[in-house]
Enzyme design. Structure first.
Site, PDB file in Angstrom:
ATOM      1  CG  HIS A  54      -9.261   4.732   4.279  1.00 36.72           C
ATOM      2  ND1 HIS A  54      -9.406   5.667   5.286  1.00 36.72           N
ATOM      3  CD2 HIS A  54      -8.526   5.321   3.311  1.00 36.72           C
ATOM      4  CE1 HIS A  54      -8.786   6.783   4.933  1.00 36.72           C
ATOM      5  NE2 HIS A  54      -8.241   6.606   3.745  1.00 36.72           N
ATOM      6  CB  THR A 109      -0.950   0.018   1.225  1.00 37.03           C
ATOM      7  OG1 THR A 109      -1.611   1.271   1.274  1.00 37.03           O
ATOM      8  CG2 THR A 109      -0.192  -0.200   2.510  1.00 37.03           C
ATOM      9  NE  ARG A 110       0.499   5.280  -5.080  1.00 37.74           N
ATOM     10  CZ  ARG A 110       0.019   4.628  -6.133  1.00 37.74           C
ATOM     11  NH1 ARG A 110       0.333   3.358  -6.305  1.00 37.74           N
ATOM     12  NH2 ARG A 110      -0.773   5.228  -6.989  1.00 37.74           N
ATOM     13  CG  HIS A 118      -6.911  -0.337   1.958  1.00 37.48           C
ATOM     14  ND1 HIS A 118      -7.055   1.000   2.246  1.00 37.48           N
ATOM     15  CD2 HIS A 118      -6.847  -0.437   0.613  1.00 37.48           C
ATOM     16  CE1 HIS A 118      -7.055   1.683   1.114  1.00 37.48           C
ATOM     17  NE2 HIS A 118      -6.937   0.848   0.115  1.00 37.48           N
ATOM     18  NE  ARG A 121     -12.164  -1.299  -8.432  1.00 37.16           N
ATOM     19  CZ  ARG A 121     -13.295  -1.016  -9.071  1.00 37.16           C
ATOM     20  NH1 ARG A 121     -14.152  -1.974  -9.335  1.00 37.16           N
ATOM     21  NH2 ARG A 121     -13.567   0.211  -9.426  1.00 37.16           N
TER      22      ARG A 121
END
Ligand code: ZN
Length: 378
Positions: free
Chosen positions: A193, A188-189, A196, A282
């Site tokens: 939330h 993740t960057r 995730h 996505r």
């Protein structure tokens, strides 16, 4: 490798290749090449084994194979060039590699200097030649030749977050110590939330452990600052994940924003860290509207399962459904958009900037508080 870590997935190509070594005596006499932030992060990943089986910056055969057909010269699958751009050929057969301050971190034994076609690399690797694309822009700005050869790194850059710094050998040892065999990696960057949180927990239900592996290398300047993201991961995992099932560690790669090909590259790196599974959401590693929503998932179809070995886990966009009374996706919830708690990224930023908490179904309040504080002091 200890007996215990043999239970884990093998590194890409079979063995962990770590390019660290002693500082050479002739270091001061060598010509120095100053690396960009992207090249520095590649260098550090060569040192740590995250880019196994690469031993250095790519020569023309590997480069051609990767750009053209996502294969190294030896046939092993690989998705993106790992190259060092230079203005001209160095004089000697050995050069020092330095950071912007001139500090010498490594040496490279020169095997080749070759020219390359920036537009072709852009088209093949980024699927666009548009100079507005941040990865393509960086490619167009760099020097016109590639310098190839194995590297030996004797000084690693200071990790930004010492407590989150773990090399592939470290994560492998940690997974083995916990008795994990099947481990899912999550890249993740962004702050995590509920969406995730949901997909990492769905994935964790089917394996032994979860590696939350946020990217801490160079990103576009409008991404959330890394210190803020790291604090958000800390409060989220402390409050909502069992401590013996999750590891949070920094992934030192620089974003290339190459979308589909970067998803493959990210998966191969995580395999080196010991992950048997990798979450692909996505528009993984995408930017703007350069890639189709599912392109980063579809590209995995171009590989035979044994070629990557690490197993991708594909996820849909998830949301809180008021009727289901839980997190769900279009695959698991039959209800319409009006029943879903949906906030655009713009709306979330607006709320946080105003010091307002987004709905709890969207963001955990502990995470929101950290983001509000960050926006307040920005
Ligand atoms: Zn529903």
């Amino acid at each position: 490798m200890s007996v215990a870590t043999d239970q884990l997935i093998r590194p890409h190509g079979g063995v962990l290749v770590q390019r660290t070594g002693a500082r050479p005596d002739d270091l001061d006499s060598l010509e120095a090449i100053v690396l960009t932030s992207r090249e520095l992060s590649d260098l550090d990943m060569l040192a740590s084994g995250a880019l196994s089986p690469l031993t250095g910056f790519m020569g023309p055969e590997d480069y051609e194979g990767v750009v053209e057909s996502m294969r190294l010269a030896n046939g092993l699958r690989w998705a993106l060039p790992v190259c060092l751009a230079v203005a001209e050929a160095p004089r000697g057969d050995r050069v020092a590699l330095a950071d912007e301050s001139g500090r010498r971190l490594a040496v490279l034994d020169v095997e080749d200097v070759y020219s390359y076609d920036k537009e072709r690399e852009a088209e093949q690797c980024f699927r666009t030649t548009d100079a507005e694309h941040p990865g393509v822009a960086r490619l167009y700005e760099q020097h016109g030749s590639y310098l190839a050869g194995p590297v030996t790194v004797f000084e690693r850059p200071e990790p930004g977050f010492t407590e989150l710094h773990k090399d592939p050998a470290d994560t492998r040892a940690l997974f083995a110590e916990r008795g994990w065999k099947r481990v899912v990696g999550f890249q993740t960057r962004n702050p995590i939330h509920r969406a995730h949180e949901y997909l990492t927990k769905c994935a964790l239900e089917t394996v032994d452990g979860l590696l939350i592996h946020p990217l801490v290398g160079a990103t576009k300047s409008d991404d959330v600052p890394v210190e803020v993201r790291v604090e958000a991961y800390r409060v989220l995992t402390e409050g909502y994940y069992p401590a013996d099932r999750v590891v949070v560690s920094a992934f030192p790669a620089a974003m290339r924003y190459a979308g589909p090909r970067e998803a493959i590259w990210h998966a191969i790196c995580r395999k080196n860290y010991g992950c048997s599974h990798f979450i692909v959401g996505r528009d993984h590693a995408g930017v703007g509207s350069y890639y189709g929503t599912y392109d980063a998932q579809l590209i995995f179809d171009e590989f035979e399962p044994h070629e990557l070995d690490i197993e991708p886990m594909f996820f849909e966009h998830s949301f809180w459904c008021k009727v289901c009374g839980q997190m769900a996706t279009a695959k698991t919830c039959p209800h319409g958009g009006d029943d879903h708690v949906f906030l655009s990224g713009t709306k979330v930023r607006e709320l946080l900037t105003e010091g307002k908490l987004p709905p709890e179904e969207f963001t955990r309040p502990e995470v929101a508080e950290i983001l509000i504080e960050a926006y307040r002091t920005a």
